[in-house]
Design a protein around this motif. Structure first.
Motif, mmCIF file in Angstrom:
data_model
loop_
_atom_site.group_PDB
_atom_site.id
_atom_site.type_symbol
_atom_site.label_atom_id
_atom_site.label_comp_id
_atom_site.label_asym_id
_atom_site.label_seq_id
_atom_site.Cartn_x
_atom_site.Cartn_y
_atom_site.Cartn_z
ATOM 1 N N ILE A 192 0.853 -1.369 -0.126
ATOM 2 C CA ILE A 192 -0.065 -0.056 -0.001
ATOM 3 C C ILE A 192 0.891 1.259 -0.161
ATOM 4 N N ALA A 193 1.864 1.409 0.701
ATOM 5 C CA ALA A 193 2.828 2.342 0.997
ATOM 6 C C ALA A 193 4.248 2.059 0.460
ATOM 7 N N PRO A 194 4.483 2.323 -0.763
ATOM 8 C CA PRO A 194 5.887 1.983 -1.044
ATOM 9 C C PRO A 194 6.956 2.504 -0.378
ATOM 10 N N LYS A 195 6.681 3.597 0.532
ATOM 11 C CA LYS A 195 7.958 4.128 1.365
ATOM 12 C C LYS A 195 7.989 3.391 2.753
ATOM 13 N N ALA A 196 6.991 2.252 3.017
ATOM 14 C CA ALA A 196 7.244 1.662 4.216
ATOM 15 C C ALA A 196 8.508 0.819 4.378
ATOM 16 N N ARG A 197 9.023 1.173 5.495
ATOM 17 C CA ARG A 197 10.077 0.633 5.978
ATOM 18 C C ARG A 197 10.044 -0.710 6.939
ATOM 19 N N LYS A 198 11.135 -1.437 6.496
ATOM 20 C CA LYS A 198 11.397 -2.671 7.198
ATOM 21 C C LYS A 198 11.832 -2.454 8.529
ATOM 22 N N VAL A 199 11.234 -3.008 9.944
ATOM 23 C CA VAL A 199 11.469 -2.742 11.067
ATOM 24 C C VAL A 199 12.514 -4.041 11.793
ATOM 25 N N VAL A 254 -9.623 4.830 13.235
ATOM 26 C CA VAL A 254 -10.737 5.607 12.930
ATOM 27 C C VAL A 254 -11.539 4.789 11.662
ATOM 28 N N LEU A 255 -12.640 5.080 11.743
ATOM 29 C CA LEU A 255 -13.559 4.429 10.653
ATOM 30 C C LEU A 255 -13.619 5.646 9.504
ATOM 31 N N ILE A 256 -13.161 5.420 8.325
ATOM 32 C CA ILE A 256 -13.422 6.295 7.297
ATOM 33 C C ILE A 256 -13.974 5.718 6.065
ATOM 34 N N ASP A 257 -14.267 6.326 4.691
ATOM 35 C CA ASP A 257 -14.558 5.849 3.666
ATOM 36 C C ASP A 257 -13.701 5.194 2.934
ATOM 37 N N GLU A 258 -14.012 3.916 2.605
ATOM 38 C CA GLU A 258 -13.116 2.918 1.944
ATOM 39 C C GLU A 258 -12.133 3.651 0.968
ATOM 40 N N GLU A 259 -13.080 4.574 0.167
ATOM 41 C CA GLU A 259 -11.986 5.262 -1.109
ATOM 42 C C GLU A 259 -11.028 6.108 -0.737
ATOM 43 N N TYR A 260 -10.701 6.536 0.696
ATOM 44 C CA TYR A 260 -9.600 7.164 1.033
ATOM 45 C C TYR A 260 -8.479 6.498 1.852
ATOM 46 N N ALA A 261 -8.931 5.125 2.005
ATOM 47 C CA ALA A 261 -8.171 4.198 2.948
ATOM 48 C C ALA A 261 -6.574 4.415 2.460
ATOM 49 N N GLU A 262 -6.354 4.124 1.222
ATOM 50 C CA GLU A 262 -4.875 4.120 0.816
ATOM 51 C C GLU A 262 -4.368 5.535 1.399
ATOM 52 N N LEU A 263 -5.013 6.436 0.875
ATOM 53 C CA LEU A 263 -4.348 7.850 1.070
ATOM 54 C C LEU A 263 -4.279 8.179 2.485
ATOM 55 N N ALA A 264 -5.180 7.719 3.503
ATOM 56 C CA ALA A 264 -4.932 7.940 4.816
ATOM 57 C C ALA A 264 -3.985 7.133 5.183
ATOM 58 N N VAL A 265 -3.652 5.896 4.927
ATOM 59 C CA VAL A 265 -2.349 5.206 5.263
ATOM 60 C C VAL A 265 -1.331 5.908 4.963
ATOM 61 N N ARG A 266 -1.174 6.172 3.599
ATOM 62 C CA ARG A 266 0.182 6.978 3.198
ATOM 63 C C ARG A 266 0.374 8.311 3.881
ATOM 64 N N ALA A 267 -0.573 8.999 4.345
ATOM 65 C CA ALA A 267 -0.587 10.385 4.912
ATOM 66 C C ALA A 267 -0.265 10.150 6.226
ATOM 67 N N LEU A 268 -0.628 9.193 7.007
ATOM 68 C CA LEU A 268 -0.425 9.071 8.394
ATOM 69 C C LEU A 268 1.137 8.614 8.453
ATOM 70 N N HIS A 269 1.491 7.611 7.549
ATOM 71 C CA HIS A 269 2.780 7.232 7.509
ATOM 72 C C HIS A 269 3.935 8.092 7.472
ATOM 73 N N THR A 270 3.676 9.243 6.414
ATOM 74 C CA THR A 270 4.414 10.308 6.183
ATOM 75 C C THR A 270 4.263 11.267 7.501
ATOM 76 N N TYR A 271 3.195 11.421 8.121
ATOM 77 C CA TYR A 271 3.129 12.408 9.046
ATOM 78 C C TYR A 271 3.893 11.949 10.238
ATOM 79 N N TYR A 272 4.067 10.769 10.660
ATOM 80 C CA TYR A 272 4.590 10.257 11.761
ATOM 81 C C TYR A 272 5.834 9.784 11.673
#
Ligand code: ADP
Ligand code: ASP
Ligand code: MG
Length: 422
Positions: free
Chosen positions: A185-192, A397-415
């Protein structure tokens, strides 16, 4: 010399070439002098096909026969893995769940392991044999084959590791470790390099399917050292997993929190799609009302997730909202319609197509404001939040599925979790 359980998932045993490649990992450990048990999944796609056969035979089928059918995929792989190992000159034999035996309760389709008799496995490993065990399945006290729920081979592997008192349980899969979020989902995900049992448990429960939730529970309770790593790696490369706290070698080590030096406030972001939401309005507010609502659903084996209840101004009625998988939506509406006299409400409404996005991190315990910053990050992207739940180490949080990937990427960057570009 160590004792190791090595588990290979569906993609890692998808065809004979892959099984041969996986077997080379086994050979490496065996030839290093370790005692080895192997746990295998069905070949990729096979379990889905078996589930589809059951559904087309009869949509409402006997769960015991469902288990008899869907457990077969693992038996094929176990036999093939043993054949391939023997062909490489390694003494090996296959075991079905009942042959070990791996005893479970009788909740067909999502059984829990109650006991594993490891005597034979330990003796055979001592004699230099590799035991190849079917994942996902066991046997009930009624002598029926059971399955452990989708993704259950992880749990088989961890439970076998606990039973044989293994030094390590290596989960070989199609990614090279646990990532800060699903790398697909997020190509910028990092291996921990390391993650605590507790964080891994939340991540798994909240959608990171890299490990079945139950497997992490068992590993945590039984103190099984887990390593998640790629089966696609070169089996001949140096694969030593170190106890160094700054270890950054192959895979991810799942371990106790106190073995982790660098603690993040947020260590991961997860996603569950296809979440439905149902709201009951004007429910008579008296003791037992929640029990009546959720009792009616439990009777139909419907598992609900987030629950929010609001009392009206006059204190006479209440609104209850909860989420559940999209696939259970119609069944739940019907169950509530038919709940009868014990449940009185003014209206029922709902919708399918939600997504639950969560942030997880042990650092949240000691840091205020993670939830509010999460809401702000989503608001900045114009994403509306429908429901919120929190615990000590996660906010969902529960959100509209349409924005799911966007939300994941946004939070991933934000944190600050994004991989630094090389
Ligand atoms: P296996 O068949 O080996 O059991 P699974 O498909 O069950 O493999 O799990 C591996 C998949 O989990 C990966 O391909 C990846 O897309 C997904 N996944 C979801 N979240 C994560 C995460 N946080 N880290 C790594 N993988 C993840
Ligand atoms: N084969 C089972 C499934 O697909 C179990 C597993 O792979 O873990 O769910
Ligand atoms: Mg899996």
């Amino acid at each position: 010399m160590a004792r190791i359980v090595m588990k290979f998932g569906g993609t890692s045993v998808a065809d004979i070439d892959r099984i041969r490649h996986a077997a080379r990992h086994v050979k490496r450990e065996f030839e290093a002098g370790h005692e080895v048990c192997v746990v295998v999944s069905a070949m990729a796609g096979v379990t889905n096909q078996l589930v589809a056969y059951c559904q087309s035979a009869a949509p409402l089928h006997d769960a015991r026969e469902y288990d008899a059918v869907v457990s077969t995929g693992e038996q094929v792989t176990a036999g093939l893995m043993a054949i391939v190992l023997q062909d490489m000159g390694i003494p090996a034999r296959s075991f079905s769940g009942w042959q070990v035996p791996i005893k479970t309760n009788d909740v067909h389709g999502s059984a829990r392991i109650t006991d594993i008799d490891a005597t034979d496995l330990v003796a055979r490993m001592g004699d230099g044999q590799v035991c190849v065990i079917t994942g996902f399945q066991g046997i009930s006290a009624n002598n029926r084959i059971t399955t452990l729920g989708r993704g259950g081979s992880d749990t088989s592997a961890v439970a076998v590791a606990a039973a044989v008192k293994a030094d390590r349980c290596d989960i070989y899969t199609d990614v090279d470790g646990v990532y800060t979020t699903d790398p697909r989902i997020a190509p910028k995900a990092r291996k921990v390099p390391r993650i605590s049992f507790e964080e891994m448990l939340e991540m798994a429960a909240l959608g990171a399917k890299v490990l079945q939730t139950r497997s992490v529970e068992v590993a945590m309770a039984q103190k099984v050292r887990l390593v998640v790593r790629s089966s696609f790696d070169d089996p001949d490369a140096d694969q030593v997993v170190s106890d160094d706290p700054f270890y950054n070698g192959p895979g991810t080590i799942v371990c106790d929190e106190d073995e982790i030096m660098e603690k993040q406030i947020v260590s991961g972001v997860t996603l569950v799609k296809s979440e439905a939401k149902i709201t009951l309005r004007g429910v008579e507010d008296h003791p037992g009302v929640a029990a009546a609502v959720f009792g009616a659903l439990a009777k139909e084996q419907i598992v609900v997730d987030m629950i929010v209840q609001n009392v009206s101004d006059d204190g006479l009625t209440t609104d209850i909202t909860f989420t559940l998988p999209d696939s259970e939506y119609e069944k739940a509406i019907k169950a509530l319609d038919n709940a009868g006299d014990e449940l009185s409400y003014q209206s029922i409404s709902g919708s399918k197509g939600g997504a639950k996005v969560s942030v997880v991190g042990v650092g949240m315990r000691s840091h205020a404001g993670v939830a509010s910053s999460m809401f702000k990050a989503l608001a900045d992207k114009g994403i509306n939040i429908q429901l919120i739940t929190t615990s000590e180490i996660k906010t969902s949080v529960l959100i509209d599925e349409e924005y799911a990937e966007l939300a994941v990427r946004a939070l991933h960057t934000y944190y600050g979790l994004d991989r630094k570009e090389a």
